[in-house]
Design a protein around this motif. Structure first.
Motif, PDB file in Angstrom:
ATOM      1  N   LEU A   1     -11.230   4.357   4.795  1.00  0.00           N
ATOM      2  CA  LEU A   1      -9.797   4.133   4.634  1.00  0.00           C
ATOM      3  C   LEU A   1      -9.275   3.263   5.775  1.00  0.00           C
ATOM      4  O   LEU A   1      -9.403   3.634   6.956  1.00  0.00           O
ATOM      5  CB  LEU A   1      -9.064   5.477   4.656  1.00  0.00           C
ATOM      6  CG  LEU A   1      -9.431   6.446   3.522  1.00  0.00           C
ATOM      7  CD1 LEU A   1      -9.201   7.889   3.955  1.00  0.00           C
ATOM      8  CD2 LEU A   1      -8.616   6.124   2.276  1.00  0.00           C
ATOM      9  N   ASP A   2      -8.703   2.112   5.420  1.00  0.00           N
ATOM     10  CA  ASP A   2      -7.975   1.319   6.402  1.00  0.00           C
ATOM     11  C   ASP A   2      -6.721   2.114   6.789  1.00  0.00           C
ATOM     12  O   ASP A   2      -6.324   3.040   6.067  1.00  0.00           O
ATOM     13  CB  ASP A   2      -7.608  -0.027   5.753  1.00  0.00           C
ATOM     14  CG  ASP A   2      -6.770  -0.895   6.666  1.00  0.00           C
ATOM     15  OD1 ASP A   2      -6.995  -0.890   7.880  1.00  0.00           O
ATOM     16  OD2 ASP A   2      -5.874  -1.597   6.137  1.00  0.00           O
ATOM     17  N   ILE A   3      -6.118   1.806   7.912  1.00  0.00           N
ATOM     18  CA  ILE A   3      -4.958   2.591   8.377  1.00  0.00           C
ATOM     19  C   ILE A   3      -3.653   1.790   8.274  1.00  0.00           C
ATOM     20  O   ILE A   3      -2.726   2.169   7.553  1.00  0.00           O
ATOM     21  CB  ILE A   3      -5.196   3.068   9.831  1.00  0.00           C
ATOM     22  CG1 ILE A   3      -6.417   3.999   9.886  1.00  0.00           C
ATOM     23  CG2 ILE A   3      -3.952   3.790  10.350  1.00  0.00           C
ATOM     24  CD1 ILE A   3      -6.788   4.458  11.296  1.00  0.00           C
ATOM     25  N   ASP A   4      -3.599   0.664   9.007  1.00  0.00           N
ATOM     26  CA  ASP A   4      -2.366  -0.137   9.054  1.00  0.00           C
ATOM     27  C   ASP A   4      -2.125  -0.778   7.676  1.00  0.00           C
ATOM     28  O   ASP A   4      -3.006  -1.451   7.152  1.00  0.00           O
ATOM     29  CB  ASP A   4      -2.535  -1.227  10.125  1.00  0.00           C
ATOM     30  CG  ASP A   4      -1.214  -1.835  10.568  1.00  0.00           C
ATOM     31  OD1 ASP A   4      -0.276  -1.899   9.754  1.00  0.00           O
ATOM     32  OD2 ASP A   4      -1.121  -2.269  11.730  1.00  0.00           O
ATOM     33  N   GLY A   5      -0.945  -0.550   7.107  1.00  0.00           N
ATOM     34  CA  GLY A   5      -0.651  -1.080   5.780  1.00  0.00           C
ATOM     35  C   GLY A   5      -1.096  -0.169   4.643  1.00  0.00           C
ATOM     36  O   GLY A   5      -0.774  -0.424   3.482  1.00  0.00           O
ATOM     37  N   VAL A   6      -1.856   0.874   4.995  1.00  0.00           N
ATOM     38  CA  VAL A   6      -2.292   1.864   3.997  1.00  0.00           C
ATOM     39  C   VAL A   6      -1.531   3.171   4.212  1.00  0.00           C
ATOM     40  O   VAL A   6      -0.973   3.745   3.279  1.00  0.00           O
ATOM     41  CB  VAL A   6      -3.817   2.094   4.079  1.00  0.00           C
ATOM     42  CG1 VAL A   6      -4.235   3.294   3.230  1.00  0.00           C
ATOM     43  CG2 VAL A   6      -4.554   0.839   3.634  1.00  0.00           C
TER      44      VAL A   6
ATOM     45  N   ALA B   1     -10.317  -8.746   5.232  1.00  0.00           N
ATOM     46  CA  ALA B   1     -10.975  -7.739   6.071  1.00  0.00           C
ATOM     47  C   ALA B   1     -11.526  -6.585   5.235  1.00  0.00           C
ATOM     48  O   ALA B   1     -12.664  -6.152   5.443  1.00  0.00           O
ATOM     49  CB  ALA B   1      -9.998  -7.207   7.123  1.00  0.00           C
ATOM     50  N   ASP B   2     -10.735  -6.081   4.286  1.00  0.00           N
ATOM     51  CA  ASP B   2     -11.115  -4.862   3.564  1.00  0.00           C
ATOM     52  C   ASP B   2     -11.848  -5.149   2.249  1.00  0.00           C
ATOM     53  O   ASP B   2     -12.863  -4.521   1.953  1.00  0.00           O
ATOM     54  CB  ASP B   2      -9.860  -4.033   3.240  1.00  0.00           C
ATOM     55  CG  ASP B   2      -9.095  -3.615   4.491  1.00  0.00           C
ATOM     56  OD1 ASP B   2      -9.750  -3.304   5.502  1.00  0.00           O
ATOM     57  OD2 ASP B   2      -7.852  -3.611   4.449  1.00  0.00           O
ATOM     58  N   ILE B   3     -11.297  -6.069   1.466  1.00  0.00           N
ATOM     59  CA  ILE B   3     -11.792  -6.239   0.099  1.00  0.00           C
ATOM     60  C   ILE B   3     -12.981  -7.207   0.050  1.00  0.00           C
ATOM     61  O   ILE B   3     -14.066  -6.832  -0.404  1.00  0.00           O
ATOM     62  CB  ILE B   3     -10.650  -6.706  -0.843  1.00  0.00           C
ATOM     63  CG1 ILE B   3      -9.464  -5.724  -0.734  1.00  0.00           C
ATOM     64  CG2 ILE B   3     -11.156  -6.836  -2.263  1.00  0.00           C
ATOM     65  CD1 ILE B   3      -9.808  -4.253  -0.964  1.00  0.00           C
TER      66      ILE B   3
ATOM     67  N   GLY C   1      -8.074  -0.520   1.163  1.00  0.00           N
ATOM     68  CA  GLY C   1      -7.310  -1.281   2.150  1.00  0.00           C
ATOM     69  C   GLY C   1      -6.275  -2.210   1.549  1.00  0.00           C
ATOM     70  O   GLY C   1      -6.201  -2.378   0.325  1.00  0.00           O
ATOM     71  N   ASP C   2      -5.475  -2.813   2.445  1.00  0.00           N
ATOM     72  CA  ASP C   2      -4.392  -3.715   2.027  1.00  0.00           C
ATOM     73  C   ASP C   2      -4.664  -5.152   2.423  1.00  0.00           C
ATOM     74  O   ASP C   2      -3.826  -6.020   2.206  1.00  0.00           O
ATOM     75  CB  ASP C   2      -3.066  -3.283   2.674  1.00  0.00           C
ATOM     76  CG  ASP C   2      -3.070  -3.500   4.178  1.00  0.00           C
ATOM     77  OD1 ASP C   2      -4.061  -3.121   4.825  1.00  0.00           O
ATOM     78  OD2 ASP C   2      -2.088  -4.072   4.706  1.00  0.00           O
ATOM     79  N   ASP C   3      -5.846  -5.392   3.056  1.00  0.00           N
ATOM     80  CA  ASP C   3      -6.137  -6.724   3.588  1.00  0.00           C
ATOM     81  C   ASP C   3      -7.250  -7.358   2.753  1.00  0.00           C
ATOM     82  O   ASP C   3      -8.374  -6.858   2.735  1.00  0.00           O
ATOM     83  CB  ASP C   3      -6.560  -6.594   5.058  1.00  0.00           C
ATOM     84  CG  ASP C   3      -6.724  -7.949   5.740  1.00  0.00           C
ATOM     85  OD1 ASP C   3      -7.479  -8.791   5.220  1.00  0.00           O
ATOM     86  OD2 ASP C   3      -6.101  -8.158   6.801  1.00  0.00           O
TER      87      ASP C   3
HETATM   88 MG   LIG Z   1      -4.537  -2.921   6.856  1.00  0.00          MG
END
Ligand SMILES: [Mg+2]
Length: 268
Positions: free
Chosen positions: A11-16, A214-216, A209-211
């Motif tokens: 789990l990403d944190i910032d934006g999630v 970086a995430d996807i 994630g929301d990025d």
């Molecule tokens: Mg994020």
């Protein structure tokens, strides 16, 4: 890949879970529900402003149930990658304290390490002043390696999008004719470390994630099942320009437990 009843979830944190530490609704409930289902969680963040214990405490303050050890941060990843090296660090003072085992120097560095920007422009101005960037250039010019905790172009805050340190890293790459090694997401070793911590196989692991990059894209490159959230830095145009198809695109973290349960039941 057939999914087990309980799966690993990154789990990403910032934006999630938050934007500028304002909670995104449903985060605490989602974590509680995923834990109740027996899923193994790891919180993987590129955030470089607060030390790990502070990030975990802030999330607990939002009602999330988690241990400090479940949070994987990029300063700690950098300390691992650069262990024993002489390092010129351009990073927020609060995360420099996380760089255990590194010899921090101003001159004669083996490596130059960039952290991210702060929401406070005064803090960012100090760390990335021209004199600091020029010091970094001088070290790179005489052969030091360039490393960055992440290379993000911008991030989403309550006040709007803010320029991040990826712009400075790219500038130094250009000036010194070098290429930076990214320590955090989307680098493979960062995801591998998270999988190792959970004893997880990539093919049965979800990355939320929301990025996009970086995430996807990063998660997909490591063989993870990706869940892209329409919160934080998400923009609808991300879906058009994405080189990969996310496993799911959901409105927020609140929708994640149900999606994962559906994947698990469809797979068994
Ligand atoms: Mg994020």
């Amino acid at each position: 890949v057939t999914l087990p009843a309980s799966v690993p979830i990154l789990l990403d944190i910032d934006g999630v879970f938050h934007v500028s530490w304002e909670p995104i609704p449903g985060g605490a409930e989602a974590v509680a529900r995923m834990r109740a289902a027996g899923h193994r969680l790891r919180f993987v963040t590129n955030q470089t402003i607060r030390p790990r214990a502070e990030i975990a405490a802030a999330l607990r303050g939002m009602g999330l149930e988690l241990e400090d050890e479940e949070v994987q941060t990029t300063p700690r990843a950098a300390a691992h990658v650069l262990a024993g090296k002489r390092v010129l660090a351009l990073a927020m003072p609060s995360t420099v304290s996380e760089l255990e085992g590194l010899e921090l120097v101003e001159e004669g560095a083996d490596a130059v390490l960039f952290g991210g920007c702060d929401e406070d422009p005064a803090a960012t101005r100090e760390v990335f002043a021209y004199e600091r960037l020029n010091r970094a250039f001088a070290e790179l010019d005489r052969g030091a390696g360039l490393y960055c905790m992440h290379k993000e172009r911008w991030w989403q805050t309550a006040a709007g999008p803010l320029l991040d340190s990826g712009a400075f890293v790219a500038g130094l790459e250009y000036a010194a004719r070098v290429e930076a090694t990214v320590v955090g997401k989307p680098s493979g070793p960062y995801f591998q470390a998270a999988l190792a911590a959970l004893g997880a196989e990539a093919g049965e692991t979800f990355m939320v994630g929301d990025d996009l990059e970086a995430d996807i894209v990063g998660g997909a490159a490591c063989g993870l099942r990706t869940v892209f959230l329409r919160t934080g830095k998400f923009r609808p145009s991300d879906l058009e320009r994405s080189p990969v198809e996310p496993g799911a695109v959901l409105d927020s973290i609140a929708d994640v437990p149900e999606w994962i349960e559906a994947c698990v039941s469809a797979s068994t």
